[in-house]
Design a protein around this motif. Sequence first.
Motif, short mmCIF file in Angstrom:
data_model
loop_
_atom_site.label_atom_id
_atom_site.label_comp_id
_atom_site.label_asym_id
_atom_site.label_seq_id
_atom_site.Cartn_x
_atom_site.Cartn_y
_atom_site.Cartn_z
N VAL A 80 35.23 32.39 27.24
CA VAL A 80 35.25 33.40 28.06
C VAL A 80 35.37 34.51 28.31
O VAL A 80 34.76 34.84 29.38
CB VAL A 80 36.91 32.17 28.26
N LYS A 81 35.59 35.24 27.35
CA LYS A 81 35.89 36.78 27.65
C LYS A 81 34.24 37.40 27.43
O LYS A 81 34.24 38.28 28.49
CB LYS A 81 35.95 37.69 26.25
N GLU A 82 33.48 36.40 26.79
CA GLU A 82 32.35 37.24 26.76
C GLU A 82 31.49 36.67 28.55
O GLU A 82 30.57 37.57 28.81
CB GLU A 82 31.23 36.58 25.96
N GLU A 90 27.87 42.89 35.48
CA GLU A 90 26.78 41.96 36.97
C GLU A 90 27.52 42.69 38.25
O GLU A 90 26.75 43.43 38.74
CB GLU A 90 25.83 40.53 37.11
N GLY A 91 28.23 43.01 38.56
CA GLY A 91 28.88 43.33 39.45
C GLY A 91 30.10 42.89 40.11
O GLY A 91 31.35 42.52 38.92
N ASN A 92 31.43 42.86 40.98
CA ASN A 92 32.56 42.50 41.07
C ASN A 92 32.80 41.39 41.10
O ASN A 92 31.80 41.10 41.65
CB ASN A 92 33.38 43.32 41.64
N GLN A 133 41.07 36.61 32.50
CA GLN A 133 40.25 37.49 32.03
C GLN A 133 39.73 38.07 33.21
O GLN A 133 39.62 38.96 33.39
CB GLN A 133 38.95 36.72 31.07
N VAL A 134 39.33 37.04 34.26
CA VAL A 134 39.07 37.67 35.52
C VAL A 134 40.41 38.20 35.88
O VAL A 134 40.19 39.47 36.77
CB VAL A 134 38.95 36.72 36.72
N GLY A 135 41.18 38.06 35.73
CA GLY A 135 42.78 38.12 36.59
C GLY A 135 42.65 40.24 36.40
O GLY A 135 43.13 40.56 36.75
N GLN A 136 42.57 40.02 35.29
CA GLN A 136 42.67 41.59 34.22
C GLN A 136 41.74 42.30 34.86
O GLN A 136 41.82 42.77 35.58
CB GLN A 136 42.09 41.44 32.72
N HIS A 137 40.61 41.85 35.63
CA HIS A 137 39.72 42.77 35.88
C HIS A 137 40.05 42.91 37.58
O HIS A 137 39.67 44.22 38.39
CB HIS A 137 38.42 41.75 36.28
N MET A 138 40.89 41.91 37.96
CA MET A 138 40.94 42.12 39.58
C MET A 138 42.39 43.18 40.04
O MET A 138 42.50 44.01 40.51
CB MET A 138 41.93 40.35 40.15
N VAL A 139 42.94 43.17 38.60
CA VAL A 139 44.35 43.46 38.74
C VAL A 139 43.50 44.83 38.26
O VAL A 139 44.71 45.81 39.22
CB VAL A 139 45.31 42.75 37.72
N ASP A 140 42.34 45.89 37.85
CA ASP A 140 42.74 46.69 37.48
C ASP A 140 42.31 47.41 39.05
O ASP A 140 41.85 47.70 39.26
CB ASP A 140 41.35 46.33 36.19
N ARG A 141 40.55 46.17 39.42
CA ARG A 141 40.05 46.52 40.99
C ARG A 141 41.47 45.98 42.27
O ARG A 141 41.01 47.36 43.22
CB ARG A 141 39.42 45.07 41.21
N GLN A 142 42.56 45.96 42.09
CA GLN A 142 44.21 46.30 42.75
C GLN A 142 43.73 45.14 43.50
O GLN A 142 43.86 44.89 45.47
CB GLN A 142 44.20 47.86 43.35
N GLN A 143 42.51 43.57 43.41
CA GLN A 143 42.31 43.27 44.64
C GLN A 143 41.97 41.77 43.87
O GLN A 143 40.79 42.08 43.18
CB GLN A 143 40.72 43.72 45.82
N GLY A 144 42.32 40.55 44.82
CA GLY A 144 41.64 40.01 44.36
C GLY A 144 42.09 38.66 44.36
O GLY A 144 42.93 38.28 44.69
N SER A 185 49.57 43.93 42.33
CA SER A 185 48.83 44.17 42.22
C SER A 185 47.63 43.85 43.44
O SER A 185 47.03 43.99 43.36
CB SER A 185 48.02 43.77 40.68
N LYS A 186 48.24 43.49 44.66
CA LYS A 186 47.07 42.30 45.77
C LYS A 186 45.92 41.47 44.90
O LYS A 186 45.04 40.97 45.54
CB LYS A 186 46.22 44.24 45.99
N VAL A 187 46.22 40.83 44.14
CA VAL A 187 45.79 39.79 43.74
C VAL A 187 46.39 38.68 44.01
O VAL A 187 47.86 38.31 43.66
CB VAL A 187 45.78 39.73 41.78
N ARG A 188 45.91 37.46 44.73
CA ARG A 188 46.41 36.25 45.55
C ARG A 188 46.21 35.19 44.90
O ARG A 188 44.56 35.44 43.99
CB ARG A 188 46.21 35.80 46.48
N VAL A 189 46.94 34.53 44.12
CA VAL A 189 46.20 33.20 43.50
C VAL A 189 47.08 31.59 43.35
O VAL A 189 47.87 31.35 44.09
CB VAL A 189 47.47 33.07 41.03
N ASN A 190 45.99 30.93 44.07
CA ASN A 190 46.41 29.66 45.34
C ASN A 190 45.80 28.42 44.49
O ASN A 190 45.29 28.46 43.69
CB ASN A 190 45.95 29.65 46.46
#
Length: 261
Positions: A80-82, A90-92, A133-144, A185-190
């Motif tokens: 999952v991490k990899e 490759e992109g956000n 893992q994806v949440g960490q990326h989204m929190v870093d970006r403050q969106q998702g 962090s402006k990340v929504r989870v539904n």
Amino acid sequence: MSAATGAGLFSLSGKRVMITGASRGIGRGLALGLAEAGADLVLVARDVSALSTVREECLALRSDASVSVLSCDIREPEQVKETVKSAVAEGNIDVLVNNAGLNIRTPALEVTEEQWQTVIDTDLRGAFFFAQQVGQHMVDRQQGSIINVSSVGGHVALRTGVAYAAAKAGVIQMTKVLALEWGKSKVRVNCIAPWYFRTPLTEKLLDDPAYLGEIVARTPLRRVGEVSELVGPAVFLASDASSYVTGHTLFVDGGMSIYGF
Ligand SMILES: NC(=O)C1=CN([C@@H]2O[C@H](COP(=O)(O)OP(=O)(O)OC[C@H]3O[C@@H](n4cnc5c(N)ncnc54)[C@H](OP(=O)(O)O)[C@@H]3O)[C@@H](O)[C@H]2O)C=CC1
Ligand SMILES: C[C@H](O)[C@@H]1OC(=O)[C@H](O)[C@@H]1O
């Protein structure tokens, strides 16, 4: 943030969506639908050959789409991490559809340790660590936006397995806690909680006329769902149309979960 208006609210143009369990069934259906809605895609599952076929189908629908495929067994945290690391390289990632899952339908008194572990490791543990893992990326970006896929079986008692019920109930509660923790962090989870849809996971059950008749009788809309009917709810939760919605479980179930008597 200026409020989007009209059709723009539901557009996924410019958004990159990662979909787990995209090699068949609901994940494939969502890949096709979200591609048509303008999204670029990262398709994840174990069967890379099947993923490549889904990629071609998406490109046939929208030739300018960016669609990549990644092999991952979500039960393996290192994979999952990899996988997430490769996707981010490759992109956000703007949206995660956390869909991969399975069921092993066994009466509670007969459930084995292995069956329990397989269902929980896939449907709950795998879903969580992918979201982490994806949440960490989204929190870093403050969106998702993260869309977990549970089931009506996580809310009401079904005859289709206690391990599955426990896992899918866990996904609903996990959705709320992640929404609570990541909202600042402006990340929504539904969460989307389907009733029966005809896919490789359910086709054997639905091919039994008596069983199908029981399902339909418990469903106010008197039919099972078409996978394409999950696209609208997913577009809603993925897009700015749901910008003030988080922690919510959207039952896409033909009314089944409200059927009392
Ligand atoms: N169909 C229905 O009626 C309902 C389905 N759901 C839920 O919807 C989701 C999709 O179900 P559905 O499309 O019907 O099922 P399918 O069996 O048709 O597809 C399951 C998908 O999950 C992937 N998957 C399974 N295990 C793993 C794993 N360990 N690692 C990575 N990917 C995995 C499979 O890919 P691969 O084998 O290539 O890895 C496949 O792409 C599931 O979470 C299910 O619980 C909820 C309610 C109703
Ligand atoms: C509606 C349920 O989730 C349905 O029950 C099953 O046995 C399948 O696994 C589906 O997920």
